[in-house]
Design an enzyme around this catalytic site. Structure first.
Site, PDB file in Angstrom:
ATOM      1  N   LYS A  96       0.876  -1.163   0.000  1.00 20.08           N
ATOM      2  CA  LYS A  96       0.000   0.000   0.000  1.00 20.08           C
ATOM      3  C   LYS A  96       0.916   1.215   0.000  1.00 20.08           C
ATOM      4  CE  LYS A  96      -2.929   2.971   2.616  1.00 20.08           C
ATOM      5  NZ  LYS A  96      -3.532   3.318   3.911  1.00 20.08           N
ATOM      6  N   THR A 206      -8.809   3.380  12.205  1.00 20.74           N
ATOM      7  CA  THR A 206      -9.130   4.184  13.381  1.00 20.74           C
ATOM      8  C   THR A 206     -10.582   4.040  13.817  1.00 20.74           C
ATOM      9  OG1 THR A 206      -7.563   5.772  12.474  1.00 20.74           O
ATOM     10  CG2 THR A 206      -8.852   6.497  14.356  1.00 20.74           C
TER      11      THR A 206
END
Lengths: 251, 66
Positions: A96, A206
């Site tokens: 990524k 998150t």
């Protein structure tokens, strides 16, 4: 089966998880299980001899594929080196790609990201770049050989949801590779919306790891991604300005 | 000679290898990668790659993130 296919590899879950922000590896482990994810990101950092336990052990135990990121890199050169170190350490050529412009917004730097993407593709990597919600850049990265594009919904960790649904739709319309909404998801409806807009998957961390009950939120995200995907495939009704009766109007 | 290992200066023997530098931090090489002066040194070359004075050795592993 409605599998997600990235670079020829099949995933039955369309929820990709990050591992940042979890208060402990135990909490992370429970959240990952509840999420049903099959692909999860890790960061590369200096080895700390005092660290106890490893996020890699958690992922291996769960049979989750590791997706290293280049978080913390500000230049293409840094990102390429980090990707190569991740390939050496983890035995995967997937990355990524994340090259950020500044620490305040953590927004991706498009110029450095594109430069790094070209170099990594040439070096045999399966590159999944994190980008702004920019349809033109998404297209250029696909043409450069990236295996997916990962536009943000909103800044990392902001929980602001999908701020520009129209741009995400434009990216989806033009893309020949999977579009993964990455960053900004705050709650389940954000993830569902991303899928309804036509994204192939959602990446979040998150929203789960810093939720009051991470395991429960992971389960909510799993359902939201499935529901949003189903709604996309089902084809929603057009929006209308006025009512359209659902019962016969004649007596 | 002096080398930097993960940002910390070490006074080491002249013939120190990359493998020996890694072992100052960890006994397990699983999930670990090394760069010397921003170039990856593959695992197979750790024991045969000697460090030189002022080399910067970075020993990385995967942590929670993203």
């Amino acid at each position: 089966m409605d599998d997600l296919i990235i670079a020829g590899e099949k995933f039955s879950s369309r929820l990709i998880m990050g591992t940042g922000g979890a208060p402990s590896l135990e909490v992370l482990d429970q959240a990952l299980e509840a999420s049903g994810t099959e692909l999860t990101t890790v960061a590369m950092r200096r080895l700390d001899p005092r660290a106890r336990g490893s996020v890699l052990d958690v992922l291996h135990r769960r049979g989750i594929k590791v997706l290293p990121n280049t978080a913390g890199c500000f230049t293409a050169g840094d990102a390429v080196l980090t990707a190569r170190l991740a390939r050496e350490a983890l035995g995967t050529n997937w990355v990524k790609l994340e090259v950020i412009a500044d620490e305040r917004t953590l927004l991706p730097d498009p110029i450095e990201t594109f430069d790094a993407a070209e170099r990594l593709v040439a070096d045999g990597f399966v590159v999944l770049p994190y980008i702004g919600d920019d349809p033109a850049l998404a297209r250029r990265l696909e043409l450069a050989g990236c295996a997916a594009v990962m536009p943000l919904g909103a800044p990392i960790g902001s929980g602001l949801g999908v701020r520009n649904p129209h741009s995400i739709e434009l990216i989806v319309e033009a893309a020949g590779v999977p579009v993964i909404l990455d960053a900004g998801v705050g709650t389940a409806s954000d993830a569902a919306l991303a899928m309804e807009l036509g994204c192939d998957a959602v990446l979040l961390a998150t929203a789960v790891t810093r939720a009051q009950r991470p395991e429960l939120m992971a389960s909510a995200m799993r359902s939201a991604v499935q529901a949003g995907r189903a709604a996309r495939l089902a084809g929603r009704i057009p929006r209308r300005r006025y009512a359209e009766a659902s019962s016969p109007m004649s007596p | 000679m002096k080398v930097m290992i993960n940002g910390v200066a070490h006074e080491v023997a002249e013939d120190m290898t990359v493998g020996q530098a890694v072992r100052t931090l960890t006994a397990s090489a699983t999930g670990v990668a090394v760069a010397v002066n921003d170039e990856v040194v593959t695992r197979g070359a750790w024991e045969t790659t000697a460090l030189r004075d002022s080399d910067r050795v970075e020993v990385l592993t995967a942590v929670q993130g993203g």
